[in-house]
Structure formats: structure tokens, C-alpha cells
Design a protein around this motif. Structure first.
Motif, PDB file in Angstrom:
ATOM      1  N   ASP A 270       8.259   7.499  -7.111  1.00 56.19           N
ATOM      2  CA  ASP A 270       7.807   6.393  -7.962  1.00 56.19           C
ATOM      3  C   ASP A 270       7.475   6.966  -9.337  1.00 56.19           C
ATOM      4  O   ASP A 270       6.322   7.274  -9.639  1.00 56.19           O
ATOM      5  N   ALA A 273       4.583   5.340 -11.323  1.00 58.72           N
ATOM      6  CA  ALA A 273       3.248   5.661 -10.818  1.00 58.72           C
ATOM      7  C   ALA A 273       2.864   7.093 -11.183  1.00 58.72           C
ATOM      8  O   ALA A 273       1.710   7.373 -11.526  1.00 58.72           O
ATOM      9  N   GLU A 276       1.684   7.166 -14.626  1.00 56.19           N
ATOM     10  CA  GLU A 276       0.336   6.590 -14.730  1.00 56.19           C
ATOM     11  C   GLU A 276      -0.721   7.595 -14.287  1.00 56.19           C
ATOM     12  O   GLU A 276      -1.813   7.670 -14.874  1.00 56.19           O
ATOM     13  N   TRP A 301      -0.989   8.454   1.703  1.00 55.97           N
ATOM     14  CA  TRP A 301      -1.037   7.847   0.374  1.00 55.97           C
ATOM     15  C   TRP A 301       0.313   7.963  -0.318  1.00 55.97           C
ATOM     16  O   TRP A 301       1.010   8.979  -0.208  1.00 55.97           O
ATOM     17  N   SER A 302       0.643   6.938  -1.075  1.00 56.55           N
ATOM     18  CA  SER A 302       1.793   7.023  -1.975  1.00 56.55           C
ATOM     19  C   SER A 302       1.301   7.374  -3.369  1.00 56.55           C
ATOM     20  O   SER A 302       0.092   7.333  -3.647  1.00 56.55           O
ATOM     21  N   MET A 303       2.222   7.694  -4.263  1.00 59.37           N
ATOM     22  CA  MET A 303       1.843   7.951  -5.648  1.00 59.37           C
ATOM     23  C   MET A 303       1.214   6.707  -6.265  1.00 59.37           C
ATOM     24  O   MET A 303       0.280   6.800  -7.069  1.00 59.37           O
ATOM     25  N   ARG A 304       1.684   5.539  -5.860  1.00 61.07           N
ATOM     26  CA  ARG A 304       1.102   4.296  -6.363  1.00 61.07           C
ATOM     27  C   ARG A 304      -0.348   4.140  -5.913  1.00 61.07           C
ATOM     28  O   ARG A 304      -1.201   3.683  -6.678  1.00 61.07           O
ATOM     29  N   ASP A 305      -0.653   4.534  -4.671  1.00 55.60           N
ATOM     30  CA  ASP A 305      -2.033   4.476  -4.188  1.00 55.60           C
ATOM     31  C   ASP A 305      -2.941   5.318  -5.086  1.00 55.60           C
ATOM     32  O   ASP A 305      -4.030   4.890  -5.475  1.00 55.60           O
ATOM     33  N   ALA A 307      -2.343   6.322  -8.203  1.00 60.10           N
ATOM     34  CA  ALA A 307      -2.389   5.754  -9.555  1.00 60.10           C
ATOM     35  C   ALA A 307      -3.369   4.594  -9.619  1.00 60.10           C
ATOM     36  O   ALA A 307      -4.141   4.469 -10.584  1.00 60.10           O
ATOM     37  N   ASP A 308      -3.363   3.741  -8.598  1.00 62.06           N
ATOM     38  CA  ASP A 308      -4.266   2.585  -8.591  1.00 62.06           C
ATOM     39  C   ASP A 308      -5.725   3.024  -8.493  1.00 62.06           C
ATOM     40  O   ASP A 308      -6.605   2.428  -9.116  1.00 62.06           O
TER      41      ASP A 308
END
Length: 753
Positions: A270, A273, A276, A301-305, A307-308
């Protein structure tokens, strides 16, 4: 003392005395120091290097068997080259060390040993990767230092003044000096360390030095030793062959580090992400590494997790800190070293969330004069708690700002942010009012002329907007009149520069503060500016609403100058609505009122607007007559008025078909707008120049000017102007035989309009 113990049978002492040489004479003959001769003869130091032994033999005139016996005697003493300790104290370097390739190459090249000691220094803010780089380079060059590598972290036990003294003792013991032979006197200990290092090719890494004086006792004086020093502050008095000051990672370096620690697949699954995450870390290497480690330890966890989680500013330090709170601890070392007045400034200046901070910001926030404010800012830069992107401008790293706000919440009263905003608004108000007076009337200190005042407003504009917006957001007890004065001074500059979004934020915030405080004069000012903005953005219904409210307030307050300004704006609205008769009526009413009041800037503005309406109706001669008194009234300084006067003069000349004169005026107007950074004015000057060039039979030149103007109107968000001049662009294209291009321009104008 242990230092005075000698070995009477030492071979060097025996041969020197036999020849009747003093220690000083032997030192002069060999080029060694007297202290080195003393150390050798005392027996408190290890045997010299073999090259030094031969040098001594030559100086003593030894030859044959006697020479060999002397060399063998000195070389076989305990601590000879074959038995000397070779410390290897360097901590392991990071296996995933990333970036800094160019600077690492420069440091490694500088650390090539020679006949004299070589010193390099690495400075930078906390977390920027000074130690990682120093270890990486030290491991790269350690083969060039066969006698060992020494390491000390001078901050590991805090900022204790005797840390260099203790480090020198540790180094001496590591290099083979018996504990009982290490001097207790600080100067003697440092001198002995220099003597020992002069004999050996040793690399020394001194990490996290606070001041140059902290490393001087560890500095080699002669010989082939190397010294690497890291410090948060630059160390200009350190005799370094190379000094580097580390900046933040680039975006590419940050992403490479993220991928190196968290894994390439996860990092680039991602990309948005990942970008970010890097931005949330402010491209600070330590923060990026901690974020990557946190992700690597959580396979679910994902990279989006990640980043958020980092997107929440008030939780970001916690998310990056982990159990060791590494980010906070790193910043805290620099913070705790500040004297009280700097610590307070560091905490308080973090609250406005300004993109940049100027000396004027510091002066207003800290309630000090400009000279003291500049010193505060520069001291915080030296402490590596502020960044300085260019002279006189400062900013916080995002994570440092969060740390400063945490510290403020812990020690400052709750109203610190509101108090700071009051200081900022009040501090900026005085200077902004002086700037407006200088631009519109007479020079007013501290400005020598209108150009200087305009330049100050341009430089401080975003900071002023931020201060007023915070006054509205924090419900701070800020004088609404002060906010209105700031908007009155800055609004025209933001309009001329095409910063309409900033102008909108400013006017909205002034209105919010005015409504909250029940301040009708401030509400009137905000209404006029919001109405003007709505005209520019072609929202004529909203513009009419704002101006009607402003007109009612002006009459209720008996503010005839504001009533005249509102009438002038209503004239602009009617002109934009294609009602030139009503526009002329409003501008004439405004002009009459301005003349009654003796308001010269208002008279000039109303006459310029009236001439615009007349020129649009083809009444160029009347327009020139209207402009002539304005030209006589205009004084040097207000560049916006000069631009508008030239602009409408050119339009009147165009209406009279005096195209050559009109082109000359348009070009002069364009030069003025570009010189003073007036984006909107430049766009209109180009567009009207293009229109006149079409009429004058020069469509090729016109097409180029019009294309640039349309693009600039689009960037400004002025769709109406962009569509209006697309039609003219189509005329230029048709005159050149480009019928397809003309159709495209006209179709686009109709579709978008």
C-alpha cells in the motif's frame, strides 16, 4: 604518587644517562614529546611501537649487537606490540542501516589515518541518526586502525561534568595502563591519554557530546589516531577535518528504511499508506524505524492500520514510543538542557500550530523585543529543538511540536494556548496597522515605505491568518477589533497574491470572533470582505447577502467610510452580474461619499471602478476623464491602486481603438503586477493585453498571452474569468485559421460556464 615511580634499570634510562642526555634533549632528537620519554622511563606505560624503538636507538647512536639488544629489550617488555590490548569497543552497527550514502563516503574518506590525528564530527537533532551513521562509518574504517577502537556515550549517565574525565580513565585502562597508574588529576589524565594515543593507531568514537569542552580531554594530540564525535549541536571550536550536519531523511530514504525493517512486501503493498506513515514520522529516521519495528512485530496489522493510528496527532508519540518511550527520551535530553526561559518559550511557541515561525512571532508570543526574540529562536535552533529552513524563519518538527505540547500540558496552566494567541494577535496588530498606514497614507515606523510594509505583510501573512483562526477556534479572550484590524491590513494583500483560501479563513474567523463578542464594527469588516470574496468566486447570491448585512451595519453604526466601501463593493457585484447601469449608479454614490469624507484612497478606488464600467460600455473618453483626477491624486506607494489605474486606463484606450497606447499601458501594468507578486492582477493584465492584441490584428502574440492568463485564472479558482477569456482565446485561434482550436475553446467555455 604513582606517577613518580620509575624503573632504574629501564634500558632507555640507562643509555640516555650513559650519553649524558637530558629527557628534553632526547625528545628534541627524536621528535617525541618529553612526556612520552618520561612515560617510557617510568615504566608506567606499555612498550613503544617498533618504529619508535628504532627511532630511539638511532638517537642514542646504538649500533650492532648493542642496538639489537636494546631493541629486543624494549620490544619484549610487557605491553609490547605483540601483547598490547587491542580494544574493540564499538557497538554493533544496525544491520539494516539505510541512506546517507554520500555523507558516509565523505566521512570514511576523511578518516583515513595519516601522520596526524584526524577528527570528524556529526551533528543534528535528536533522532536524526547521528549515532547510527557514526557506527556505520566507524565499522567501515576500523581495519585502518589496527590498535583498536574505543567508544563512549557521554550522555548515558546524564550531563555529569566529570563524564569526560571518567571516559579518559576508561580509555587508558582499555589501552593497557594499569589502574594504579591512571592519574587522578584531570589534566594529567588527559595528558597521559594523549601520550598513549600518540603511540597507537586507535579509532575513538565519542557519542552525544554536549559541548566541545566535553570532548577536548579525549582528543588525540599527535600520531595516527582517529576521532569521531557526535553532538546535537554543531561544535565549531572542535578542530575537525570534516563536520557534517544531518538533515531529515528524504522521502525515498524514509521509505527504504521502512521497507528494510518492516519488510518490502508489507511496505509497498500500500504505497499511499507507506507515504502517510513516513509523513507522520516527519521523515525523522528514529521515528520511521520505530514505526517499522512496531509494524514488523504485528503481523496482523497492515500498513494502512499503522498509518491510521499515526494520523491522530495527539496519540502519535505514544504510538511511536512503545515500551521504551524512545522518541520522548531522545527529545527530553535536549529539552532538559534548556535554561528556564528557553524551556518556556519552547513549550509555548508550539501551541499555535504554525507552519513557520518568524522573529516577529517569537517577539509577540514571548512579549520581548525583536533582538531578544531572535536570540531565543536561534538558541532553540542550536539546541536542535527548532529547525530554520531559511534565515529568520523557524519551524518545529511535527514530533518535536507534539513533545513540546505534552511538556506544556504537564507544567503550564491550562490557558497557556489562549494566552499565547492573545499575545500574537495584539503583537501583530500594532505592526499590521503601521503597515496599512504606510501603504495607504504616510510611512509609519517601523516601515520606511509602502514596499517594505507590503513585504512584511506578505512574509507574515500566513502567521497572521493562523493567529486569528486560533483566536476563533480556541474561544480565546481576544479583542475582536484587533482581529478586524489584522484582516483590514492583510485582506488586500491576500487578494492581490491570489491567496483567496487564506483570505476566506481570515474573514470567517474575524466574523466568528465578532459574533461571539457582539462586536458590530468587526462584523461589518468581516461582512465586507466575505462579500468581496463571494463576488470573486461568482457566488452573487451569497455576495449580496453579505453586503446587505454590511450595509445595514454601516448605517446603524454611522460609519460613513464603511458605507462608501460597501457601496463600492455593491458596484462590483452589479458589474459582475452584467448590470453596468446599476454598477455605475453604486460607484457614483460611493465616489460622492468618499469625496465628502475627503478619503483619497476611496476616491481613487471609486473612480477606477467607475471607469471600468464606462470602458465596458464603450465610453472610453468618459472613462479617461473620470480617471484623470485619480491619476493626480495617486501618491507613490499603493501599488494596487497604481496597477488598477493603469489597467483601466488601458481598457479605456482600447475602447477608443487607440490600440498601440493601450498595449503600452497593459505591458506597464503587467510589469508592475509581476514585480509585486500580484497573481490575480498579472492574470488580468495578460488577458486584457491579449484582448487588445486580437483587436490590433496580432492574434499570434495574443494567443500565447491568453493561454497563460486562462491557466492562471484556473489556478486561482476564478472560473468566470477563465471562461470569459477562453472565448477571447477562441477569437485569436480563429484569426490564425485554427478553427478546431477555436471550437474547443468556445465549447469548453460553454460547458464549464
Amino acid at each position: 604518587m604513582v606517577f613518580d615511580v620509575v624503573m632504574p634499570a629501564h634500558p632507555l634510562r640507562v643509555h640516555r644517562r650513559r650519553l649524558g642526555l637530558s629527557q628534553e634533549e632526547l625528545a628534541a632528537a627524536t621528535g617525541l614529546s618529553v612526556r612520552s620519554i618520561q612515560s617510557l622511563e617510568s615504566g608506567r606505560n606499555r612498550a613503544p611501537r617498533s618504529s619508535t624503538v628504532r627511532l630511539l636507538a638511532d638517537a642514542l647512536g646504538l649500533a650492532g649487537a648493542e642496538r639489537e639488544q636494546f631493541i629486543r629489550a624494549l620490544s619484549l617488555l610487557p605491553g609490547s606490540d605483540d601483547t598490547l590490548p587491542r580494544p574493540a569497543q564499538l557497538p554493533a552497527e544496525l544491520p539494516d542501516f539505510t541512506g546517507r550514502e554520500e555523507v558516509a563516503d565523505r566521512l570514511a574518506a576523511a578518516l583515513r589515518p595519516g601522520d596526524r590525528p584526524v577528527v570528524v564530527s556529526i551533528s543534528g537533532m535528536a533522532g536524526v541518526g547521528k549515532t547510527s551513521l557514526a557506527l556505520h562509518v566507524a565499522h567501515r574504517v576500523r581495519a585502518h586502525y589496527p590498535d583498536g577502537q574505543l567508544y563512549v556515550d557521554l550522555r548515558r549517565t546524564g550531563r555529569e561534568p566529570d563524564e569526560p574525565y571518567r571516559a579518559a580513565g576508561s580509555f587508558l585502562r582499555a589501552l593497557g595502563t594499569p589502574a594504579g597508574a591512571v592519574p587522578t588529576d584531570a589534566e594529567e589524565r588527559a595528558a597521559l591519554l594523549r601520550s598513549v594515543l600518540a603511540e597507537r593507531s586507535v579509532l575513538v568514537l565519542v557519542d552525544d557530546v554536549e559541548h566541545a569542552r566535553g570532548v577536548l580531554p579525549l582528543l588525540p594530540g599527535a600520531g595516527p589516531a582517529g576521532l569521531v564525535v557526535t553532538s546535537r549541536k554543531p561544535l565549531p571550536t572542535l578542530p575537525a577535518a570534516l563536520a557534517v550536519d544531518l538533515d531529515l531523511f528524504s522521502a525515498d530514504e524514509s521509505l527504504r528504511l521502512l521497507a528494510g525493517v518492516a519488510g518490502t512486501d508489507r511496505a509497498f503493498a500500500d504505497p499511499a499508506a507507506a507515504a502517510e506513515v513516513v509523513d507522520a514520522c516527519g521523515r525523522l529516521p528514529l521515528a520511521v524505524r520505530l514505526a517499522a519495528v512496531r509494524l514488523a512485530a504485528r503481523p496482523a496489522w497492515s500498513m494502512r492500520d499503522l498509518a491510521d493510528r499515526l494520523a491522530a496527532g495527539d496519540r502519535r508519540l505514544h504510538e511511536l514510543g512503545g515500551s521504551e518511550q524512545a522518541i520522548r527520551a531522545s527529545f527530553d535530553l535536549s529539552y532538559r538542557a534548556l535554561p528556564p526561559h528557553l524551556a518556556q518559550a519552547f513549550r509555548e511557541l508550539a501551541w499555535p500550530r504554525l507552519g513557520e515561525i518568524s522573529v516577529d512571532t517569537v517577539a509577540a508570543a514571548c512579549d520581548v523585543d525583536a533582538a531578544i526574540a531572535a536570540g531565543i529562536a536561534e538558541d532553540l535552533v542550536d539546541a536542535r529543538l527548532l529547525l530554520s529552513p531559511r534565515p529568520g524563519r523557524y519551524r518545529y518538527h511535527d514530533l518535536v511540536r507534539l513533545f513540546a505540547q505534552e511538556r506544556s500540558r504537564a507544567v503550564d496552566p491550562p490557558e497557556v494556548a489562549a494566552r499565547l494567541v492573545r499575545r500574537l494577535v495584539d503583537g501583530y496588530r500594532k505592526t499590521a496597522v503601521a503597515a496599512l498606514q504606510t501603504i495607504e497614507e504616510l510611512p509609519s515606523p517601523p516601515f520606511r515605505d509602502a514596499a517594505a510594509a507590503t513585504a512584511w505583510l506578505a512574509a507574515e501573512g500566513q502567521l497572521i491568518v493562523a493567529a486569528v483562526c486560533l483566536a476563533a477556534e480556541l474561544a480565546a479572550d481576544v479583542d475582536a477589533e484587533a482581529c478586524a484590524d489584522l484582516a483590514r491590513a492583510l485582506g488586500p494583500q491576500l487578494r492581490a497574491a491570489g491567496e483567496w483560501d487564506e483570505w476566506q479563513r481570515l474573514a470567517d474567523s474575524v466574523r466568528q470572533v465578532a459574533v461571539r463578542d457582539g462586536n458590530r464594527p468587526a462584523a461589518l469588516l468581516a461582512g465586507m470582505q466575505l462579500g468581496h470574496l463571494a463576488i470573486l468566486r461568482n457566488d452573487y447570491t451569497l455576495a449580496g447577502s453579505h453586503l446587505a448585512t454590511a450595509s445595514g451595519l454601516a448605517r446603524a453604526l454611522g460609519d460613513r467610510a464603511a458605507e462608501a466601501r460597501t457601496l463600492n463593493l455593491i458596484g462590483l457585484l452589479r458589474f459582475s452580474e452584467a448590470s453596468p447601469r446599476l454598477a455605475i449608479q453604486a460607484h457614483r454614490a460611493a465616489l460622492a461619499l468618499y469625496e465628502t469624507l475627503g478619503n483619497v484612497p476611496g476616491v481613487i478606488s471609486a473612480r477606477i471602478n467607475l471607469a471600468k464600467c464606462l470602458a465596458t460600455q464603450g465610453r472610453g473618453a468618459e472613462g479617461l476623464v473620470v480617471l484623470d483626477p485619480a491619476r493626480r491624486l495617486l501618491r507613490p506607494g499603493p501599488e494596487v491602486a497604481s496597477v488598477m489605474l493603469r489597467h483601466q486606463t488601458a481598457r479605456c484606450l482600447h475602447a477608443l481603438r487607440r490600440y498601440a497606447d493601450a498595449i503600452e499601458e497593459h505591458e506597464a501594468c503587467l510589469e508592475l503586477t509581476r514585480r509585486h507578486g500580484m497573481r490575480e492582477g498579472s492574470a488580468y493584465a495578460l488577458a486584457e493585453l491579449g484582448l487588445t492584441l486580437v483587436a490590433a490584428g496580432q492574434p499570434d502574440t495574443a494567443r500565447a498571452r491568453l493561454a497563460v492568463a486562462v491557466g492562471e485564472f484556473e489556478r486561482l479558482g476564478d472560473a468566470n474569468a477563465a471562461d470569459t477569456y477562453r472565448v477571447v482565446l477562441g477569437l485569436a485561434q480563429r484569426a490564425l485559421g485554427d478553427l478546431d482550436g477555436a471550437r474547443r475553446s468556445w465549447r469548453q467555455a460553454i460547458t464549464l460556464g
